[in-house]
Design a protein around this motif. Structure first.
Motif, PDB file in Angstrom:
ATOM      1  N   LEU A 124       0.855  -1.185   0.000  1.00  0.00           N
ATOM      2  CA  LEU A 124       0.000   0.000   0.000  1.00  0.00           C
ATOM      3  C   LEU A 124       0.887   1.229   0.000  1.00  0.00           C
ATOM      4  O   LEU A 124       1.762   1.380   0.858  1.00  0.00           O
ATOM      5  CB  LEU A 124      -0.903   0.014   1.234  1.00  0.00           C
ATOM      6  CG  LEU A 124      -1.676   1.314   1.504  1.00  0.00           C
ATOM      7  CD1 LEU A 124      -2.699   1.560   0.400  1.00  0.00           C
ATOM      8  CD2 LEU A 124      -2.343   1.265   2.862  1.00  0.00           C
ATOM      9  N   ILE A 125       0.684   2.129  -0.970  1.00  0.00           N
ATOM     10  CA  ILE A 125       1.430   3.382  -1.039  1.00  0.00           C
ATOM     11  C   ILE A 125       0.468   4.502  -1.399  1.00  0.00           C
ATOM     12  O   ILE A 125      -0.646   4.263  -1.873  1.00  0.00           O
ATOM     13  CB  ILE A 125       2.564   3.326  -2.078  1.00  0.00           C
ATOM     14  CG1 ILE A 125       2.005   3.011  -3.475  1.00  0.00           C
ATOM     15  CG2 ILE A 125       3.619   2.311  -1.672  1.00  0.00           C
ATOM     16  CD1 ILE A 125       3.049   3.084  -4.578  1.00  0.00           C
ATOM     17  N   GLY A 126       0.908   5.725  -1.149  1.00  0.00           N
ATOM     18  CA  GLY A 126       0.153   6.875  -1.593  1.00  0.00           C
ATOM     19  C   GLY A 126       0.488   7.210  -3.034  1.00  0.00           C
ATOM     20  O   GLY A 126       1.387   6.624  -3.652  1.00  0.00           O
ATOM     21  N   VAL A 127      -0.231   8.169  -3.589  1.00  0.00           N
ATOM     22  CA  VAL A 127       0.053   8.621  -4.952  1.00  0.00           C
ATOM     23  C   VAL A 127       1.481   9.153  -5.003  1.00  0.00           C
ATOM     24  O   VAL A 127       1.907   9.924  -4.141  1.00  0.00           O
ATOM     25  CB  VAL A 127      -0.947   9.690  -5.392  1.00  0.00           C
ATOM     26  CG1 VAL A 127      -0.572  10.255  -6.757  1.00  0.00           C
ATOM     27  CG2 VAL A 127      -2.354   9.115  -5.433  1.00  0.00           C
ATOM     28  N   ASN A 128       2.242   8.701  -6.019  1.00  0.00           N
ATOM     29  CA  ASN A 128       3.667   9.013  -6.189  1.00  0.00           C
ATOM     30  C   ASN A 128       4.534   8.377  -5.105  1.00  0.00           C
ATOM     31  O   ASN A 128       5.702   8.732  -4.960  1.00  0.00           O
ATOM     32  CB  ASN A 128       3.913  10.515  -6.269  1.00  0.00           C
ATOM     33  CG  ASN A 128       3.298  11.129  -7.508  1.00  0.00           C
ATOM     34  OD1 ASN A 128       3.335  10.532  -8.582  1.00  0.00           O
ATOM     35  ND2 ASN A 128       2.711  12.314  -7.360  1.00  0.00           N
ATOM     36  N   GLY A 129       3.960   7.449  -4.360  1.00  0.00           N
ATOM     37  CA  GLY A 129       4.739   6.696  -3.389  1.00  0.00           C
ATOM     38  C   GLY A 129       5.547   5.601  -4.068  1.00  0.00           C
ATOM     39  O   GLY A 129       5.322   5.248  -5.232  1.00  0.00           O
ATOM     40  N   ILE A 130       6.504   5.050  -3.329  1.00  0.00           N
ATOM     41  CA  ILE A 130       7.439   4.079  -3.884  1.00  0.00           C
ATOM     42  C   ILE A 130       7.229   2.720  -3.218  1.00  0.00           C
ATOM     43  O   ILE A 130       7.052   2.610  -2.013  1.00  0.00           O
ATOM     44  CB  ILE A 130       8.902   4.526  -3.668  1.00  0.00           C
ATOM     45  CG1 ILE A 130       9.099   5.968  -4.171  1.00  0.00           C
ATOM     46  CG2 ILE A 130       9.866   3.572  -4.367  1.00  0.00           C
ATOM     47  CD1 ILE A 130       8.761   6.166  -5.623  1.00  0.00           C
ATOM     48  N   SER A 131       7.269   1.669  -4.044  1.00  0.00           N
ATOM     49  CA  SER A 131       7.234   0.291  -3.555  1.00  0.00           C
ATOM     50  C   SER A 131       8.312  -0.500  -4.291  1.00  0.00           C
ATOM     51  O   SER A 131       8.669  -0.166  -5.424  1.00  0.00           O
ATOM     52  CB  SER A 131       5.864  -0.345  -3.796  1.00  0.00           C
ATOM     53  OG  SER A 131       5.828  -1.677  -3.324  1.00  0.00           O
ATOM     54  N   THR A 132       8.839  -1.525  -3.641  1.00  0.00           N
ATOM     55  CA  THR A 132       9.842  -2.374  -4.282  1.00  0.00           C
ATOM     56  C   THR A 132       9.168  -3.600  -4.878  1.00  0.00           C
ATOM     57  O   THR A 132       8.509  -4.365  -4.169  1.00  0.00           O
ATOM     58  CB  THR A 132      10.917  -2.811  -3.271  1.00  0.00           C
ATOM     59  OG1 THR A 132      11.585  -1.656  -2.773  1.00  0.00           O
ATOM     60  CG2 THR A 132      11.935  -3.722  -3.935  1.00  0.00           C
ATOM     61  N   LEU A 133       9.320  -3.758  -6.184  1.00  0.00           N
ATOM     62  CA  LEU A 133       8.808  -4.922  -6.900  1.00  0.00           C
ATOM     63  C   LEU A 133       9.899  -6.001  -6.913  1.00  0.00           C
ATOM     64  O   LEU A 133      11.033  -5.730  -7.321  1.00  0.00           O
ATOM     65  CB  LEU A 133       8.418  -4.546  -8.328  1.00  0.00           C
ATOM     66  CG  LEU A 133       8.130  -5.708  -9.296  1.00  0.00           C
ATOM     67  CD1 LEU A 133       6.971  -6.556  -8.813  1.00  0.00           C
ATOM     68  CD2 LEU A 133       7.865  -5.180 -10.702  1.00  0.00           C
ATOM     69  N   THR A 134       9.546  -7.182  -6.446  1.00  0.00           N
ATOM     70  CA  THR A 134      10.493  -8.309  -6.433  1.00  0.00           C
ATOM     71  C   THR A 134       9.972  -9.420  -7.339  1.00  0.00           C
ATOM     72  O   THR A 134       8.827  -9.856  -7.188  1.00  0.00           O
ATOM     73  CB  THR A 134      10.677  -8.857  -5.006  1.00  0.00           C
ATOM     74  OG1 THR A 134      11.191  -7.815  -4.164  1.00  0.00           O
ATOM     75  CG2 THR A 134      11.633 -10.038  -4.991  1.00  0.00           C
ATOM     76  N   VAL A 135      10.788  -9.837  -8.276  1.00  0.00           N
ATOM     77  CA  VAL A 135      10.475 -10.960  -9.167  1.00  0.00           C
ATOM     78  C   VAL A 135      11.466 -12.076  -8.853  1.00  0.00           C
ATOM     79  O   VAL A 135      12.687 -11.856  -8.894  1.00  0.00           O
ATOM     80  CB  VAL A 135      10.573 -10.557 -10.647  1.00  0.00           C
ATOM     81  CG1 VAL A 135      10.331 -11.772 -11.550  1.00  0.00           C
ATOM     82  CG2 VAL A 135       9.570  -9.456 -10.970  1.00  0.00           C
ATOM     83  N   THR A 136      10.957 -13.250  -8.538  1.00  0.00           N
ATOM     84  CA  THR A 136      11.808 -14.393  -8.190  1.00  0.00           C
ATOM     85  C   THR A 136      11.603 -15.508  -9.213  1.00  0.00           C
ATOM     86  O   THR A 136      10.477 -15.974  -9.402  1.00  0.00           O
ATOM     87  CB  THR A 136      11.485 -14.911  -6.782  1.00  0.00           C
ATOM     88  OG1 THR A 136      11.658 -13.851  -5.843  1.00  0.00           O
ATOM     89  CG2 THR A 136      12.398 -16.063  -6.408  1.00  0.00           C
TER      90      THR A 136
END
Length: 581
Positions: A124-136
């Protein structure tokens, strides 16, 4: 020669050419990859040929449990039920009518395709917030070979893009993975996934529009393992969070002390949460699991504090949009007639008159030390929010206490992040605006709260600095302020030989006290002190030198007890002994 009965003859010469037999010929076979249980046909670059005829054709690979069939005319090898996973050298043998043979080979790799998983953190992030996408991407356990040429493409849904600082990582350091800022997709290619290994790829992504971003990759594939499945994960981008109620009516995506004040105003009736927008839904934040129950009560204020001090993670607004029908309760009756407060917090120009300060203190190893958090207040501050960080190798077990400023609400969370105390402090007794939300009295050097730490027993003389951050305050309007933050120190003093007490109880296995037992305490120099237990089994030593090691043992004519070795730093209670069975 032909001779008749009279002996006459005639003859001629017949030439017979005998050609030596040669081995069959055939083209080369390409190396082939199959999934377990799969099948295919493998065609040579040229069909088999012989100066006689091809009598038979076979194919074999040691350890391979599938089947091979070879066409003697075309040389095509048909493979079925490829198993088990592994790499095989397949030998194809052609035999002609004279027994001559030729045996070309090719490599057959049986491997499962790679598997793929993905996730976002946070989800969950706000608008223009950052999250880390992990692909395994994982090489399945059954495979006995590395998967080569592994790759996948991941096209993002609308409103999701690579952050300006991608921060890309590749745990296996093979292949190509180079996300570009603002790109709406990522790709992985040419990676080698070793046996029994998973390779992790991460990149920072930004949510630019509100909504649930359901992100599904393309099919993962590898050169020798074929095509696998896809992976999905959802990132929620929201500008509407539970308990984010200031500024009104839409919030500001942050949960701070001004939200706590606004929640109190909803609770006591000073303001009414708008049910025509989602303001009521955001304000009605408790219970946490259901995100509201259609009522705004004191538990919603507490839940707001828990969001503000980090005890609970933020979550998107949900739950009832309107107030549930309920009879007027005590809160309604008490606060129903109060009027709305107006903003009156205009600060006279110049230096910031508001300050939150860590007052310096000192203490000895193994002892307690109390640190005062002092404030300089203008007099219209209703809530304070701040974080205190400290060195856990020196200080531990923080206990929050009341100060002199009259704060009755000291909501401090010291368990979620070791070495960090998140505080929300309010509940002051002054109420000049008669709105049920107290304000601190104007004045300097007021003790807002106290924090009592335990100094590590083996701490060496030094200075450590508890530090303030994220310092904010709010009026009852609410209006957010940023006080000056001033840090202090805790000085660890050299140890001194102070007198402390040691006490406990001597009991039988049934828990009943053992009277008149002799308790002996032996110090590091071999000096022995003794005491007798009272009729209930209790004993006590006074004036024990601190900072030393002691052996405490029990002497009794009827019972036996195991001795204890103790390091005495401060008063010790409950040094108990239970008789051996």
């Amino acid at each position: 020669r032909v001779t008749d009965s009279n002996g006459a003859f005639n003859e001629t010469t017949l030439n017979v050419a005998v050609t030596p037999n040669t081995a069959p010929t055939v083209g080369t076979y390409p190396n082939t990859n199959l999934n377990p249980g799969g099948g295919t046909t493998v065609t040579p670059t040229a069909a088999p040929a012989d100066n006689g005829s091809i009598a038979s054709a076979t194919a074999a690979a040691p350890g391979f449990t599938g089947t091979f069939t070879v066409n003697t005319t075309t040389g095509v090898v048909t493979i079925a039920n490829a198993n088990p996973p592994g790499t095989y050298t397949v030998t194809v043998t052609f035999t002609d009518n004279c027994g001559a043979t030729t045996s070309p080979t090719f490599t057959l790799t049986v491997a499962s395709p790679p598997t793929i998983a993905k996730s976002f953190s946070p989800t969950l992030i706000g608008v223009n917030g950052i999250s880390t996408l992990t692909v395994t991407i994982t090489n399945p356990a059954a495979n006995t070979v590395a998967l080569t040429g592994t790759g996948v493409t991941d096209a993002f849904p609308a409103g999701l893009e690579v952050d300006a600082t991608p921060g890309a990582t590749n745990s296996c350091s093979t292949g190509t993975f180079a996300p570009v800022a603002a790109a709406t997709s990522i790709s992985i290619s040419g990676a080698t996934i070793p046996v029994n290994t998973a390779c992790t790829f991460t990149v920072n992504v930004k949510g630019t529009t509100v909504g649930a971003k359901v992100n599904t990759t393309g099919n993962v594939s590898s050169t020798n393992g074929g095509t696998g499945g896809t992976a999905s994960a959802t990132l929620t981008v929201s500008n509407s969070y539970e308990a984010d109620v200031f500024t009104r009516p839409s919030g500001d995506t942050f949960i701070m002390s001004d939200d706590v004040v606004q929640m109190r105003k909803f609770l006591n009736g000073t303001d009414v949460a708008d049910q025509m927008t989602d303001e009521f839904q955001r304000a009605d934040s408790a219970p946490f699991v259901s995100r509201g129950d259609g009522k705004i009560l004191s538990d919603d204020v507490v839940q707001t504090r828990r969001y503000q001090n980090g005890t609970d993670p933020k979550q998107p607004a949900a739950g009832p949009m309107t107030q549930a029908a309920r009879p007027a309760d005590a809160v309604d009756k008490l606060f129903g007639g109060l009027s709305k407060t107006v903003l009156d917090n205009v600060i006279n120009g110049g230096a910031n008159p508001r300050e939150v300060r860590v007052e310096s203190a000192s203490g000895s190893a193994g002892q307690m030390v109390t640190v005062n958090i002092r404030v300089n207040a203008v007099g219209n501050e209703s809530e304070y929010g701040f974080i205190i960080t400290y060195d856990t190798s020196v200080l531990s077990n923080p206990v929050i206490g009341a100060g002199t400023a009259g704060a009755s609400v000291r909501s401090c969370n010291s368990t979620t992040n070791p070495g960090q105390i998140n505080c929300s402090v309010g509940g002051f007794p002054n109420d000049p605006n008669q709105n049920g939300i107290g304000e601190i009295a104007a004045g300097n050097n007021q003790i807002l709260i106290t924090v009592t730490f335990t100094i590590a027993a083996m701490a060496q003389p030094k200075t450590t600095s508890p530090a303030l951050s994220n310092v904010n305050a709010s009026s009852d309007a609410p209006q957010l302020f940023t006080p000056t933050a001033t840090n202090g120190t805790v000085t660890i003093l050299a140890p001194t030989a102070a007198g402390v007490s040691v006490s406990g109880r001597v009991v039988r296995t049934n828990g009943r006290g053992v009277a008149n037992a002799r308790v002996e305490m032996t110090d590091q120099s071999g000096n022995v002190r003794s005491a007798r237990t009272n009729p209930f089994g209790y004993y006590r030593f006074e004036a024990v030198a601190a900072g030393e090691n002691y052996v405490i043992g029990i002497r009794h004519k009827q019972y036996e007890f195991a001795p204890q070795v103790l390091t005495i730093i401060a008063d010790r209670e409950e040094v108990n002994f239970v008789a051996s069975p």
